[in-house]
Design a protein around this motif. Structure first.
Motif, short mmCIF file in Angstrom:
data_model
loop_
_atom_site.label_atom_id
_atom_site.label_comp_id
_atom_site.label_asym_id
_atom_site.label_seq_id
_atom_site.Cartn_x
_atom_site.Cartn_y
_atom_site.Cartn_z
N GLN A 1 0.84 -1.20 0.00
CA GLN A 1 0.00 0.00 0.00
C GLN A 1 0.88 1.25 0.00
OE1 GLN A 1 -2.89 -0.66 -0.65
NE2 GLN A 1 -3.66 -2.46 0.44
N PHE A 2 1.97 1.21 0.76
CA PHE A 2 2.87 2.37 0.80
C PHE A 2 3.74 2.45 -0.45
CE2 PHE A 2 1.81 2.24 5.33
CZ PHE A 2 1.58 3.59 5.55
N LEU B 1 8.81 3.93 8.42
CA LEU B 1 8.67 3.71 6.98
C LEU B 1 9.97 4.07 6.24
CD1 LEU B 1 5.06 5.05 6.43
CD2 LEU B 1 5.82 2.68 6.18
N LEU C 1 3.64 12.21 3.61
CA LEU C 1 2.98 11.29 4.54
C LEU C 1 2.72 11.93 5.90
CD1 LEU C 1 4.79 7.88 3.88
CD2 LEU C 1 2.52 8.59 3.11
N LEU D 1 -4.31 3.73 0.77
CA LEU D 1 -3.77 3.36 2.07
C LEU D 1 -4.83 2.83 3.04
CD1 LEU D 1 -1.24 6.29 2.66
CD2 LEU D 1 -0.68 3.91 2.15
N TYR E 1 8.04 11.39 2.25
CA TYR E 1 7.86 11.29 3.70
C TYR E 1 7.27 12.59 4.26
CZ TYR E 1 10.74 7.16 3.06
OH TYR E 1 11.23 5.96 2.63
N TYR F 1 3.68 5.65 -2.93
CA TYR F 1 4.86 6.37 -3.43
C TYR F 1 4.82 6.48 -4.95
CZ TYR F 1 9.69 7.58 -4.53
OH TYR F 1 10.81 8.20 -5.03
#
Length: 545
Positions: A16-17, A74, A90, A127, A87, A21
């Motif tokens: 999912q991450f 992460l 996020l 997500l 990041y 990205y």
């Protein structure tokens, strides 16, 4: 205030991450996307599912935010080529731009009809996939399993969930208690579930309590005050012994065969809970020790103004034992003039399954309450509902997933769902329409294509039409007040009551129909042609229902 299982954003799959990205890197993270959460086939061999888990989904959405520690972690697990700007992105994401439409929790739901419709920025709603599936899959499965247990045993007997120690961890145990109650169980042994969700609690003793006593000398407290206040305490141990002699004579059971340590345990427990005495009668010998001891202690309590709550059996032939126990209770009631004693509830447990309950209903028995554990909370016959979360639209453009497995094809576009009811008040068809289509109206002929019959054309008239989806989350806020487990349970039971009996059969039920409008069918055909040399085509034959 919402109260439920809190799921953190990191309780998800790594991909999912990595996809998020990819969206960010491609400048697609803000594109408006629509995902649908649904299942492809009804579970457990049945034809209905009870939707559960919505309250936890709303709690998750309302608290969704990555902490500094989350983002730092992460950074340690994503490839080192991941840019720092991702990041930073996020750290600032939330669900303020997410809208969630859903079927009301406790509703009956059917294959291919979305339980949740999630709309918002592509990266963010991506997500949300795994956590939402985690919250809905098991909750809906165990609520449905519980409903099947209730249908198997009928409405009269009490069903008690006793599966905490057999569940898949503490979260699974708590969820099982909560959602089996929604599915139709009457109570639970799970104390935390009682505290959090207001579920009625049930519990008495285990065999260990009984086997912990070795003789009557271990009953240190000898007296018990009568129920009526102001009366002097009575030598309860001696009173129980007197009643045991009378019961043994009546039942023609040699008193020297009675297990005195079991009697000591019963007396001790009765003096601890004189208004809530329940005894487990199968530790040694049911009819030659457990039941006589139970009767003696219960009748002694009656003499002091108390009334026994029940007798429990946990092994052997529960049906035949219940008949023998009931005969004994009635014999004592008649002989000693205690009318209520013949109706003392008989409670059973012992690895009971859905099949056991069906068999039970086909036999004469005297069982009042049934404790169910392993087969309920682990959903032995089907351990997963199999919900999926699929992209159906991006930037207003319908999207489709094709597959060599026809059942895995998705239905494109943002949609609305309606439930059509017949003159008898029972639902007979769920209709999916393209967003913005005119809604179906009661009394008007509706042409649609049935999904389970390769697009078979159908013409129907509904006596009543219900819109299935409501907006539950928008602008970062829960937009509908939370429902209590009791309210959800009531809705679920009313929904089951309204469902036609042919769809509630536990074996070989009549299929419930889900259909799409002509416009949605045309869109499906068009997108399939664009994406595959083997287009999906509806049947041309017409049928009227």
């Amino acid at each position: 205030m919402l109260q439920g299982c809190t799921v953190q954003p990191l309780l998800t799959d790594l991909y999912q991450f990595t996809m998020a990205y990819g969206y960010w890197k491609s400048s697609k993270e803000k594109a408006t996307a629509v995902f649908e959460l649904y299942f492809r086939e009804s579970p457990l061999g049945g034809e209905f599912t009870i939707f559960a888990g919505l309250q936890d989904c709303l709690l998750f959405l309302s608290k969704f935010q990555l902490t500094k520690e989350d983002v730092k972690y992460l950074q340690s697990v994503l490839p080192p080529t991941t840019e720092q700007g991702f990041y930073d992105y996020l750290r600032n994401i939330d669900t303020s731009a997410v809208t969630l439409r859903a079927v009301p929790e406790g509703s009956l739901v059917f294959p291919k009809v979305a339980l949740l419709v999630v709309e918002g920025p592509l990266a963010i709603v991506q997500l949300l996939e795994t956590p939402l599936l985690t919250l809905v899959n098991y909750a809906s499965l165990v609520a449905t399993n519980a409903a099947r247990f209730r249908l198997a045993v009928g409405p009269e007997k009490r069903l008690l969930e006793m599966g905490l120690r057999r569940a898949q961890g503490p979260d699974g145990g708590l969820s099982a208690s909560r959602y089996s109650y929604i599915g139709g169980f009457d109570g639970t042994s799970n104390v935390l579930a009682g505290k959090l969700y207001g579920i009625p609690l049930f519990g008495s003793m285990a065999h260990s309590y009984i086997t912990s006593f070795t003789s009557m000398s271990e009953v240190e407290v000898q007296t018990l005050k009568p129920a009526l206040e102001g009366q002097p305490a009575v030598d309860f141990v001696s009173l129980c012994k007197e009643w045991l002699a009378r019961v043994c004579r009546l039942l023609q059971v040699p008193q020297d065969q009675i297990n005195s340590s079991e009697l000591a345990a019963f007396i001790s427990y009765a003096m601890s809970y004189p208004r809530n005495f329940i005894a487990l009668a199968d530790t040694y010998n049911v009819m030659r020790s457990g039941v006589p001891n139970f009767c003696a202690v219960s009748l002694a309590l009656h003499e002091l103004g108390y009334r026994t709550v029940g007798l429990r059996l946990d092994s052997g032939d529960l049906v035949q034992q219940s008949l023998k126990v009931r005969r004994t209770l009635r014999t004592c009631a008649a002989e000693f003039g205690v009318s209520w004693f013949s109706d003392v509830p008989i409670i059973v447990s012992n690895g009971i399954s859905e099949k056991d309950l069906i068999d039970l209903q086909n036999q004469r028995n005297e069982i009042d309450s049934i404790g169910v554990g392993t087969h309920l909370v682990t959903c032995t016959s089907q351990p997963s509902l199999g919900c999926v979360y699929k992209l159906t639209q991006v930037c207003g453009k319908p999207r489709i997933k094709l597959s060599e497995d026809r059942e895995k094809m998705t239905l494109p576009g943002k949609k609305t769902a309606y439930r059509l009811y017949g003159p008898d008040g029972s639902p007979f068809l769920d209709l999916l329409t393209r967003d913005g289509e005119s809604p179906p109206r009661a009394g008007e002929e509706i042409q649609c294509n049935v999904l389970s019959k390769r697009g078979e054309c159908l013409r129907v008239r509904a006596a009543r039409v219900e819109t299935l989806y409501r907006v539950y989350f928008k602008h970062g806020q829960v937009s509908q007040g939370p429902c209590t487990p009791l309210e959800i349970r009531t809705h679920a039971q009313n929904s089951l009551t309204n469902l036609h009996p042919q769809h509630k059969h536990l074996q070989e039920p009549v299929p419930y129909q889900v259909a799409v409008t002509t416009k949605l069918c045309d869109l499906l055909t068009e997108l399939t042609k664009e994406s595959s040399p083997l287009p999906w085509q509806p049947d041309s034959s017409n049928h009227t229902a």
